[in-house]
Design an enzyme around this catalytic site. Structure first.
Site, short mmCIF file in Angstrom:
data_model
loop_
_atom_site.label_atom_id
_atom_site.label_comp_id
_atom_site.label_asym_id
_atom_site.label_seq_id
_atom_site.Cartn_x
_atom_site.Cartn_y
_atom_site.Cartn_z
N PHE A 134 62.58 -19.46 10.16
CA PHE A 134 63.46 -19.39 11.34
C PHE A 134 63.28 -18.05 12.07
O PHE A 134 62.86 -18.02 13.23
CB PHE A 134 64.90 -19.59 10.84
CG PHE A 134 65.98 -19.29 11.81
CD1 PHE A 134 66.00 -19.87 13.07
CD2 PHE A 134 67.03 -18.44 11.44
CE1 PHE A 134 67.03 -19.59 13.96
CE2 PHE A 134 68.05 -18.17 12.33
CZ PHE A 134 68.06 -18.73 13.59
N ASN A 183 54.04 -19.31 2.71
CA ASN A 183 53.60 -20.31 1.72
C ASN A 183 54.27 -21.66 1.98
O ASN A 183 54.09 -22.59 1.21
CB ASN A 183 53.88 -19.82 0.28
CG ASN A 183 55.35 -19.82 -0.07
OD1 ASN A 183 56.20 -20.00 0.80
ND2 ASN A 183 55.66 -19.61 -1.34
N GLY A 216 59.66 -22.49 4.95
CA GLY A 216 59.26 -22.47 6.36
C GLY A 216 58.57 -23.77 6.73
O GLY A 216 58.27 -24.59 5.86
N ARG A 276 47.89 0.91 2.58
CA ARG A 276 46.42 0.93 2.68
C ARG A 276 45.97 1.04 4.13
O ARG A 276 45.02 1.73 4.46
CB ARG A 276 45.89 -0.37 2.07
CG ARG A 276 44.41 -0.35 1.76
CD ARG A 276 43.96 -1.65 1.06
NE ARG A 276 44.92 -2.10 0.06
CZ ARG A 276 45.45 -3.34 0.02
NH1 ARG A 276 45.11 -4.25 0.92
NH2 ARG A 276 46.29 -3.69 -0.93
N TYR A 316 69.08 -13.99 -5.18
CA TYR A 316 68.84 -13.53 -3.80
C TYR A 316 69.33 -12.09 -3.63
O TYR A 316 68.60 -11.22 -3.18
CB TYR A 316 69.55 -14.46 -2.83
CG TYR A 316 69.27 -14.17 -1.37
CD1 TYR A 316 68.00 -14.35 -0.82
CD2 TYR A 316 70.29 -13.74 -0.52
CE1 TYR A 316 67.76 -14.11 0.52
CE2 TYR A 316 70.05 -13.49 0.83
CZ TYR A 316 68.79 -13.68 1.34
OH TYR A 316 68.56 -13.44 2.69
#
Ligand code: UDP
Length: 320
Positions: free
Chosen positions: A11, A32, A36, A105, A144
């Site tokens: 979302f 993944n 979604g 990195r 969560y």
């Protein structure tokens, strides 16, 4: 500037991609697809500045040059994170670390999507960023809440130990088009129920409160934070507080539905009250939300109607 969004098919991730593309940036999205949906990105199929990779950020990865990382990957609705508890803990820990490693990195800036759930069932009201919260570390919501709290600690550690240029946004309840129609959240449930003529499922007596932010306001606040130099958490949410019963009535008004309201048991550890103190965002980012709940619900109506249309089509196809 090349921007990486984890959770890009979600979302908020997909709305963020739209806003960043509209500002002229190149965006690479990863997801993944556990919660979604590619439907949220379909309209970008022919956008040359957008690329998408289906991948799990819990595994180390590298996508070449990146200037900014927006870390938005995580199940986020109570129903989804209850179903995907271990995955939620892993994406908040290993996944967030892999995203931070990319920023380290590549010398990229980093913004992490944190949450009002860091405050748990708050004893301080409204919630200011310096409140440490009241979280049950072993209850059903802990997968969560503790993942997000660990993420915040990890982000601060990458700032302190590795000099990664980080930001933390604490997102309060947000709604609008592309909210999953069946993620169990209050706005998606009520809108779908109202449009179908089903009873609206109010949990408890409906006197618990939430403060609902329309998605365009939320994204604007997040982008302002992304451009700021603030490293400590910033609340981005709408401070107008509603009881869940008032919210149900607002949905009935906006949809014109004759649905009745039905009362169901309150989920364990459901926070009794939630309202952001946005003094910091106002001062630092000159941001405050513009869209009130009823206006935002009206702006979301077509989307939820189209979800209902798709559902009706699916049922017809299954019958014929
Ligand atoms: N809620 C409700 N009926 C529903 C879904 C949710 O009364 O069908 C309540 C829920 O108990 C909570 C509030 O609405 O008090 C917000 O729930 P949601 O799942 O949207 O997100 P939360 O803010 O709890 O993360």
């Amino acid at each position: 500037m090349r921007i990486l969004i984890t959770g890009a098919a979600g979302f908020l991730g997909s709305h963020l991609a739209d806003s960043l593309l509209a500002e002229g940036y190149s965006v690479v999205g990863v997801d993944n697809l556990s919660t979604g949906s590619l439907n949220n990105l379909r309209h970008l199929d022919r956008e040359p500045r957008f690329t998408f990779e289906e991948r799990d950020i819990c595994l180390p990865f590298d996508l070449g040059r990146v200037d900014y990382v927006f870390n938005f990957a995580s199940p986020a609705s109570p129903v989804d994170y209850a179903r995907l508890g271990i995955e939620t803990l892993m994406v908040g820990s290993a996944g967030t670390r892999n995203a931070l490693e990319i920023a380290k990195r590549r010398g990229a800036k980093f913004l992490h999507a944190s949450t009002s759930e860091c405050y748990g069932d708050p004893l301080v009201h409204p919630q200011r960023e310096d409140y440490w919260g009241h979280v049950n570390p072993v209850g059903p919501r802990s997968v969560y809440d503790e993942a997000k709290r660990f993420s915040e600690a990890l982000v601060m550690a990458y700032l302190r130990y590795h000099n990664v240029d980080t930001r933390l946004v604490r997102i309060f309840n947000t709604y609008g088009p592309r909210l999953q129609k069946n993620d169990g959240r209050v706005i998606s449930n009520f809108m779908m129920q109202a449009l179908k003529g089903d009873e609206l499922s109010v949990y408890g007596e409906g006197n618990q409160t939430r403060s609902f932010c329309y998605v365009s306001d939320e994204i604007e606040g997040i982008l302002r934070l992304a451009r700021s130099d603030e490293h400590l958490p910033v609340n981005i949410g709408n401070p107008v507080e509603w009881t869940i019963l008032e919210c149900a009535r607002a949905v009935l008004r906006v949809t014109g539905s004759a649905s009745r309201i039905a009362f169901h048991p309150l989920p364990v550890d459901d926070p009794a009250q939630r309202k952001p103190d946005i003094t910091k965002a106002k001062r630092l980012l000159e941001w405050e939300p513009k869209i009130d709940l009823e206006t935002g619900l009206r702006l979301s109506l077509d989307y939820f109607r189209s979800c209902l249309g798709a559902e009706t089509g699916e049922v017809r196809a299954a019958i014929s």
